[in-house]
Write a protein that holds these residues in place. Structure first.
Motif, short mmCIF file in Angstrom:
data_model
loop_
_atom_site.label_atom_id
_atom_site.label_comp_id
_atom_site.label_asym_id
_atom_site.label_seq_id
_atom_site.Cartn_x
_atom_site.Cartn_y
_atom_site.Cartn_z
N ALA A 152 0.84 -1.21 0.00
CA ALA A 152 0.00 0.00 0.00
C ALA A 152 0.87 1.26 0.00
N GLY A 153 0.55 2.16 -0.91
CA GLY A 153 1.24 3.44 -0.96
C GLY A 153 2.61 3.42 -1.59
N ILE A 154 3.01 2.28 -2.19
CA ILE A 154 4.31 2.16 -2.85
C ILE A 154 4.08 2.03 -4.36
N VAL A 155 4.69 2.91 -5.14
CA VAL A 155 4.53 2.89 -6.59
C VAL A 155 5.91 2.92 -7.24
N GLN A 156 6.14 2.00 -8.15
CA GLN A 156 7.36 2.00 -8.94
C GLN A 156 7.06 2.53 -10.34
N VAL A 157 7.99 3.33 -10.87
CA VAL A 157 7.82 3.95 -12.18
C VAL A 157 9.06 3.67 -13.01
N GLN A 158 8.85 3.15 -14.22
CA GLN A 158 9.95 2.86 -15.14
C GLN A 158 9.92 3.89 -16.27
N ASP A 159 11.00 4.68 -16.41
CA ASP A 159 10.99 5.76 -17.39
C ASP A 159 11.39 5.27 -18.78
N ALA A 160 11.53 6.22 -19.70
CA ALA A 160 11.81 5.87 -21.10
C ALA A 160 13.15 5.19 -21.29
N GLN A 161 14.09 5.41 -20.37
CA GLN A 161 15.41 4.78 -20.46
C GLN A 161 15.47 3.45 -19.73
N GLY A 162 14.33 3.04 -19.11
CA GLY A 162 14.28 1.76 -18.41
C GLY A 162 14.64 1.86 -16.94
N ALA A 163 15.03 3.03 -16.46
CA ALA A 163 15.36 3.19 -15.04
C ALA A 163 14.08 3.15 -14.20
N VAL A 164 14.16 2.49 -13.04
CA VAL A 164 12.99 2.34 -12.16
C VAL A 164 13.21 3.14 -10.88
N LYS A 165 12.21 3.96 -10.54
CA LYS A 165 12.20 4.68 -9.28
C LYS A 165 11.11 4.08 -8.40
N THR A 166 11.40 4.00 -7.10
CA THR A 166 10.43 3.51 -6.13
C THR A 166 9.96 4.68 -5.29
N LEU A 167 8.66 4.88 -5.25
CA LEU A 167 8.07 6.03 -4.57
C LEU A 167 7.20 5.55 -3.41
N ARG A 168 7.27 6.26 -2.30
CA ARG A 168 6.44 5.94 -1.13
C ARG A 168 5.56 7.13 -0.79
N ARG A 169 4.30 6.84 -0.52
CA ARG A 169 3.36 7.90 -0.16
C ARG A 169 3.74 8.50 1.20
#
Length: 648
Positions: free
Chosen positions: A482-499
């Motif tokens: 809950a509240g954790i979102v991962q985002v993969q950008d155009a270069q394939g790098a993944v960021k992990t975000l926490r609410r």
């Protein structure tokens, strides 16, 4: 010096003597009436193209029967190094259509929309907003639902309250107010903080630096929790600033410079089934969970007139278009003989001023609530013809109705072009603002802060949510969480975000440095679009990108796999300038299902030229209460006093 009034017919539908007795002209400023209202000339009507038309079934009013009215103009008075103005909030009876009786509304200075405040950029302005409102809010609030899901032809497409239930607590709302001059870069103490309310007899004193470029802003009520009703009651008006750069362009002016203030309404019916004109805020609550759909009224108003017409000459016109509707996105097209006019709109300005060069609109001009655009339109090729401005949906034939998408009546207004020789004195200038510069990521300081804001569909409270996020190390996290979102950008790098925060009164506020620059990334994981507004700031849009959001687990409220980049999208013409509202999500057809409407990531470069406490929020007023978070702009030295971030 006493205020002056032009000796023209009153444009408001109100009795002129009553206005004078009510003291509308006693404030600090000159109120100028600029066009007649409902004053048809039979001879002129016979010679003009176009004419009235019936509206969609069950809507009862005639389209294009009444002329567009131009709001009166208020100009402040000089007081040495600054200007001053008094604007009164008044309860008044207003006529919205000649087939409707006058109806009680809450207004600024007795007119709807309120008077257009016109100023000179660079002249500091002090406004006394005086609350003279009386009575409870003149809005009937109702809702309806089908337990089986959304209706293919919802009751909100039609007037009246049959089949609806009253929304508790609205009918008795007293006339408290907080005036927000939307888009004005002023300190938090003058911004119209929505909890600093003024009651009848009280005054909100606001000082506005007015250092912005020549632009079109608007003012409206911002009362916390109830702005969707108070703005709907009539508390909205336009604000214009001018400067030497704009004057040097010799753009169309006078009667050839026209505000188009868009809004929508629904109306009540009496026992006989006749329209009463009273505003009815009617929304659909979908399914057993009663998920609230945003308000969409079937009647479109332009400058407070339902489906008006405007007689124009075959020449260039300048239109200042503002979407002041609660939640409706206007996808505007100009039709001639039922077909779209290619490149009809030449965009020359956005929310915060003029852009560098005119940009022709390919398709529809999309304006979400709170957005403005300045456009030039040339009627020179249409002498003796009638054109329509329509609202449409992607995938729907322009000019056709679509009940499922709240478009029972797509027409907005009619233009009647005089049958005379075109006026060709004006030529579209190749350069509009030589001082405007598009920002690129390379222009930003390498160490500037980055923020993430994620927009999520209804959660446990059955309401859409705004999540403030921080970037974290994913080590040890189980996905989905809950509240954790991962985002993969155009270069394939993944960021992990926490609410870090979601509700209005939860957690620490985003705190920005005065005169600082930040990158904000808005990620929309919901099907519906959201127009996002930042107080105390202005921004430029760096990019709009489509993302695959099917990896978001809507039950767990976190991503099971990364939200992945799909493709870059193109910015629209009015998104190329300085802004204070940006739509995040498609403006077209919303496609249900797991592989339906793509998510969007919109990246903006934000500047913070003023100090104080403000907010950032969704400008769909039905979402404003629960999609709003505080924002603080502080002198940079204060941020670091006592430790990192200034938190003790």
């Amino acid at each position: 010096m006493e205020p002056t009034v032009a000796s023209r017919p009153d444009p408001t539908g109100l009795n002129r003597r009553a206005l004078l007795q009510g003291g509308i002209f006693a404030g600090l400023g000159a109120l100028v009436a600029t066009a007649p209202f409902f004053a048809d000339s039979p001879a002129a009507a016979a010679a003009a193209p176009g004419g009235p038309e019936p509206s969609a079934a069950r809507l009862k009013l005639t389209k294009f029967k009444d002329p567009l009215r131009i709001p009166p103009v208020l100009r402040p008075r000089g007081q040495g190094g600054h200007d001053e103005l008094t604007v009164r909030l008044r309860t008044a009876d207003v006529t919205l259509h000649s087939e409707l009786p006058p109806v009680t509304m809450w207004t600024y200075e007795g007119v709807y929309p309120g008077p257009t405040i016109e100023t000179v950029s660079g002249r500091p302005l002090r406004v006394a907003w005086e609350n003279h409102l009386t009575g409870n809010i003149p809005v009937t609030a109702v809702d309806f639902s089908l337990a089986t899901g959304p209706s293919p032809d919802p009751l909100s497409n039609y007037p009246g309250t049959d089949g609806c239930q009253e929304v508790p607590g609205v009918a008795g709302l007293p006339p408290w107010a907080a005036v927000h001059l939307h888009g004005m870069l002023t300190g938090g103490g003058n911004d119209g903080w929505m909890e600093n309310l003024i009651g009848p007899g009280d005054v909100q004193l606001s000082a506005y630096p007015n250092k912005q470029a020549a632009t079109t802003l608007w003012y409206h009520d911002h009362t916390h929790h109830v702005s969707r009703y108070s703005v709907y009651a009539g508390l909205a008006g336009l604000f214009i600033s001018r400067n030497a750069e704009e004057r040097a362009l010799n753009l169309p002016k006078g009667e050839h410079e026209v505000p188009l203030i868009l809004s929508d309404r629904n109306f009540g019916l009496d026992a006989s089934g006749a329209l009463t004109g009273r505003s009815v805020h009617k929304v659909e609550m979908v399914g057993a969970q009663r998920l609230m759909r945003p308000h969409h009224g079937p009647y479109t108003l332009v400058n407070g007139v339902v489906w008006p017409y405007l007689e124009v000459e075959p020449r260039w016109y300048r239109f200042r278009i503002a979407n002041t509707a609660n939640s409706r996105i206007y996808r505007l097209m100009l039709l001639a003989d039922g077909r779209p006019v290619p490149g009809a709109f030449q965009v020359i300005g956005s929310d915060q001023g003029l852009i560098d060069k005119p940009v022709a609109v390919d398709g529809a001009l999309n304006l979400s609530p709170g957005e403005r655009a300045e456009v030039l339109v040339n009627f020179g090729a249409f002498r003796g013809q009638a054109l329509k401005l329509v609202n449409t949906f992607q995938g729907v034939t322009p000019g056709a109705s679509n009940q499922r998408n709240d478009l029972a009546e797509p027409d907005v207004m009619q233009f009647r072009v005089a049958d005379r020789k075109p006026v060709t004195r004006f030529a579209l200038p190749p350069v509009i603002s030589p001082t405007f510069k598009r920002v690129t990521p390379e222009d930003l300081p390498h160490d500037h802060p980055h923020r993430w804001v994620v927009l999520v569909g209804p959660g446990s409270a059955n309401l859409p949510e705004l999540w403030e996020m921080e970037e974290i190390d994913p080590a040890g996290i189980t996905f989905p969480s809950a509240g954790i979102v991962q985002v993969q950008d155009a270069q394939g790098a993944v960021k992990t975000l926490r609410r870090t925060a979601m509700s209005y009164d939860e957690g620490r506020a985003f705190t920005a440095a005065h005169d600082g620059v930040e990158t904000w990334k808005y990620l929309n994981l919901a099907a519906a679009p959201h127009p996002m507004h930042i107080h105390l700031a202005h921004f430029q849009v760096l990019s709009r990108e489509n993302y695959d959001v099917t990896g978001f687990d809507r039950v767990t409220r976190g991503s099971a796999r990364p939200i992945a980049f799909k493709a870059a999208s193109v910015l629209e013409a009015h998104e190329l300038g300085e802004k204070d509202v940006i739509r995040v999500g498609t403006a077209g057809q919303i496609v249900p299902g797991p592989n339906g409407t793509p998510g969007e990531l919109v990246t903006v470069a934000v500047r913070f030229p003023v100090v104080g406490r403000g907010v950032h929020h969704c400008h769909m007023l039905e979402h404003e209460q629960h999609m709003m978070r505080p924002l603080v702009v502080s002198p940079a030295a204060h941020l670091h006093r006592g430790g990192a971030g200034g938190h003790h």
